[in-house]
Scaffold this motif. Structure first.
Motif, PDB file in Angstrom:
ATOM      1  N   SER A  76       2.314  -1.458  16.326  1.00 21.57           N
ATOM      2  CA  SER A  76       1.304  -2.416  15.864  1.00 21.57           C
ATOM      3  C   SER A  76       0.161  -1.715  15.133  1.00 21.57           C
ATOM      4  O   SER A  76      -0.434  -2.279  14.215  1.00 21.57           O
ATOM      5  CB  SER A  76       0.775  -3.255  17.027  1.00 21.57           C
TER       6      SER A  76
ATOM      7  N   SER B 233       1.412  -0.977  11.620  1.00 25.96           N
ATOM      8  CA  SER B 233       1.374  -2.252  10.904  1.00 25.96           C
ATOM      9  C   SER B 233      -0.059  -2.609  10.508  1.00 25.96           C
ATOM     10  O   SER B 233      -0.311  -3.053   9.384  1.00 25.96           O
ATOM     11  CB  SER B 233       1.980  -3.361  11.770  1.00 25.96           C
ATOM     12  N   GLY B 234      -0.984  -2.396  11.419  1.00 23.26           N
ATOM     13  CA  GLY B 234      -2.381  -2.677  11.126  1.00 23.26           C
ATOM     14  C   GLY B 234      -2.923  -1.818  10.004  1.00 23.26           C
ATOM     15  O   GLY B 234      -3.678  -2.290   9.148  1.00 23.26           O
TER      16      GLY B 234
ATOM     17  N   GLU C 290      -1.115  -0.495   7.580  1.00 25.37           N
ATOM     18  CA  GLU C 290      -0.464  -0.965   6.354  1.00 25.37           C
ATOM     19  C   GLU C 290      -1.087  -2.258   5.834  1.00 25.37           C
ATOM     20  O   GLU C 290      -1.095  -2.503   4.629  1.00 25.37           O
ATOM     21  CB  GLU C 290       1.030  -1.180   6.595  1.00 25.37           C
ATOM     22  N   ASN C 291      -1.601  -3.077   6.740  1.00 19.80           N
ATOM     23  CA  ASN C 291      -2.187  -4.363   6.351  1.00 19.80           C
ATOM     24  C   ASN C 291      -3.715  -4.328   6.268  1.00 19.80           C
ATOM     25  O   ASN C 291      -4.361  -5.379   6.180  1.00 19.80           O
ATOM     26  CB  ASN C 291      -1.726  -5.454   7.324  1.00 19.80           C
ATOM     27  N   ASN C 292      -4.263  -3.117   6.290  1.00 18.56           N
ATOM     28  CA  ASN C 292      -5.708  -2.913   6.144  1.00 18.56           C
ATOM     29  C   ASN C 292      -6.549  -3.623   7.196  1.00 18.56           C
ATOM     30  O   ASN C 292      -7.644  -4.093   6.909  1.00 18.56           O
ATOM     31  CB  ASN C 292      -6.163  -3.304   4.729  1.00 18.56           C
ATOM     32  N   VAL C 293      -6.033  -3.715   8.419  1.00 21.01           N
ATOM     33  CA  VAL C 293      -6.812  -4.295   9.508  1.00 21.01           C
ATOM     34  C   VAL C 293      -7.112  -3.263  10.590  1.00 21.01           C
ATOM     35  O   VAL C 293      -7.830  -3.555  11.537  1.00 21.01           O
ATOM     36  CB  VAL C 293      -6.136  -5.548  10.121  1.00 21.01           C
ATOM     37  N   ALA C 294      -6.572  -2.055  10.459  1.00 19.59           N
ATOM     38  CA  ALA C 294      -6.837  -0.970  11.403  1.00 19.59           C
ATOM     39  C   ALA C 294      -7.226   0.272  10.612  1.00 19.59           C
ATOM     40  O   ALA C 294      -6.692   0.520   9.526  1.00 19.59           O
ATOM     41  CB  ALA C 294      -5.597  -0.683  12.243  1.00 19.59           C
ATOM     42  N   ASN C 295      -8.157   1.022  11.161  1.00 20.39           N
ATOM     43  CA  ASN C 295      -8.625   2.252  10.525  1.00 20.39           C
ATOM     44  C   ASN C 295      -8.242   3.445  11.396  1.00 20.39           C
ATOM     45  O   ASN C 295      -8.784   3.605  12.479  1.00 20.39           O
ATOM     46  CB  ASN C 295     -10.134   2.218  10.321  1.00 20.39           C
TER      47      ASN C 295
ATOM     48  N   ASN D 105       0.830  -1.203   0.000  1.00 22.11           N
ATOM     49  CA  ASN D 105       0.000   0.000   0.000  1.00 22.11           C
ATOM     50  C   ASN D 105       0.870   1.261   0.000  1.00 22.11           C
ATOM     51  O   ASN D 105       2.080   1.207   0.187  1.00 22.11           O
ATOM     52  CB  ASN D 105      -1.018  -0.017   1.143  1.00 22.11           C
TER      53      ASN D 105
END
Length: 59
Positions: free
Chosen positions: A27, A30-31, A33-38, A2
């Motif tokens: 973290s 990282s989240g 970047e990995n589309n698991v955190a907004n 991304n």
């Protein structure tokens, strides 16, 4: 990869270094970047400031 991760790597920053500059946890970076955190708008602005980029260049 991304945009955030690409720009972070171009600036030769680790996840930990960017997190410290943006005052968030590694973290969370990282989240994002990995589309698991907004991130909130406030966090987005701090990340942009840390990378010296405009919001539209990263997100």
């Amino acid at each position: 990869m991304n945009k955030l991760k690409k720009i972070r790597n171009e600036k030769k920053l680790t996840v930990r270094a960017l997190a410290k500059k943006a005052d968030v946890s590694p973290s969370f970076i990282s989240g994002i970047e990995n589309n698991v955190a907004n991130p909130t708008l406030d966090v987005v602005k701090r990340i942009c400031k840390a990378l010296d980029k405009k919001i539209e260049e990263i997100f």
